[in-house]
Design an enzyme around this catalytic site. Structure first.
Site, short mmCIF file in Angstrom:
data_model
loop_
_atom_site.label_atom_id
_atom_site.label_comp_id
_atom_site.label_asym_id
_atom_site.label_seq_id
_atom_site.Cartn_x
_atom_site.Cartn_y
_atom_site.Cartn_z
N ILE A 1 0.83 -1.22 0.00
CA ILE A 1 0.00 0.00 0.00
C ILE A 1 0.86 1.27 0.00
O ILE A 1 0.41 2.32 -0.49
CB ILE A 1 -0.99 -0.02 1.19
CG1 ILE A 1 -2.19 0.88 0.92
CG2 ILE A 1 -0.30 0.33 2.51
CD1 ILE A 1 -3.36 0.66 1.87
N TYR B 1 -4.09 -8.14 14.65
CA TYR B 1 -5.33 -8.07 15.42
C TYR B 1 -6.24 -9.29 15.22
O TYR B 1 -7.27 -9.41 15.90
CB TYR B 1 -6.08 -6.77 15.12
CG TYR B 1 -5.55 -5.55 15.87
CD1 TYR B 1 -4.46 -5.64 16.74
CD2 TYR B 1 -6.16 -4.30 15.73
CE1 TYR B 1 -3.98 -4.53 17.43
CE2 TYR B 1 -5.69 -3.18 16.42
CZ TYR B 1 -4.61 -3.30 17.27
OH TYR B 1 -4.15 -2.19 17.96
N GLY C 1 -4.29 -8.75 10.41
CA GLY C 1 -2.95 -9.23 10.70
C GLY C 1 -2.80 -9.50 12.19
O GLY C 1 -3.43 -10.41 12.73
N ASP D 1 1.31 -0.68 9.43
CA ASP D 1 1.62 0.55 10.18
C ASP D 1 3.13 0.81 10.12
O ASP D 1 3.57 1.94 9.79
CB ASP D 1 1.16 0.33 11.64
CG ASP D 1 1.13 1.59 12.47
OD1 ASP D 1 1.32 2.69 11.91
OD2 ASP D 1 0.88 1.48 13.69
#
Ligand code: AR6
Length: 173
Positions: free
Chosen positions: A10, A126, A124, A33
């Site tokens: 991304i 989580y 992922g 992230d």
């Protein structure tokens, strides 16, 4: 509202906004992230630190979204959202995940932007089951279609397996 499903990193996408699957601190982490923070540069961390805290260490509660510039990314903005941690499905996870998509789209509209790419939020670290998360994503985004006529939405998967799961959710809807 076109809904594209692709396999990509991304951080390489040249869209108006990419969505980050963050944690409530907004100070970075692993997965997408970490990749976004690495690609955007340290200016992103400084911008996140500058966002107000609603409680100590909480800059974005689960289901909410916050905007920063994209800095060194090809994307102009990063919309940071915090997905739910999967706890078996009985802790409002679908509702909270839907809120992530809704609030991210709301940010896009407030900025008057026309293209957005989402990672598979919560899928992922989580632990949200991929097919169930894809159904929530597609149903929520499709539900917003009338309000977002010409926005181009990309569901950006990080593997072929995830792409086929998400594409299935799009085809089934
Ligand atoms: N481009 C697109 N998708 C990616 C990329 C990438 N560069 N890297 C990973 N993914 P995750 P979460 C996929 O764990 O489950 C962080 O530490 C990945 O394969 O990034 O919402 C935060 O700080 C998976 O399908 O996010 C939080 O603490 C999807 O992105 C926590 O992880 C989401 O996986 C958030 O967990």
């Amino acid at each position: 509202m076109p809904l594209n499903v692709i396999t990509a990193d991304i951080t390489t996408l040249k869209v108006d906004a990419i969505v980050n699957a963050a944690n409530p601190s907004l100070l970075g982490g692993g997965g997408v992230d970490g990749a976004i923070h690495r690609a955007a540069g340290t200016a992103l961390l400084l911008a996140c630190r500058g966002l107000p805290e609603s409680a100590p260490g909480i800059r974005c509660a689960t289901g909410e979204a916050r905007v920063t510039p994209g800095f060194a990314l090809p994307a102009r903005y990063v919309i940071h959202t915090v997905g739910p941690i999967w706890q078996g499905g009985g802790r409002n996870e679908p509702l909270l995940l839907a809120r992530c998509y809704r609030h991210s789209m709301q940010c896009l509209r407030e900025l008057a932007l026309a293209s957005i790419a989402f990672p598979a939020i919560s899928c992922g670290v989580y632990g949200y089951p991929a097919a169930a998360a894809a159904r929530v994503a597609v149903a929520t985004l499709r539900g917003l279609l009338p309000e977002h006529g010409n926005v181009e939405v990309t569901l950006c998967c990080f593997s072929e397996d995830m792409r086929s799961i998400v594409q299935q959710a799009v085809d089934d809807h």
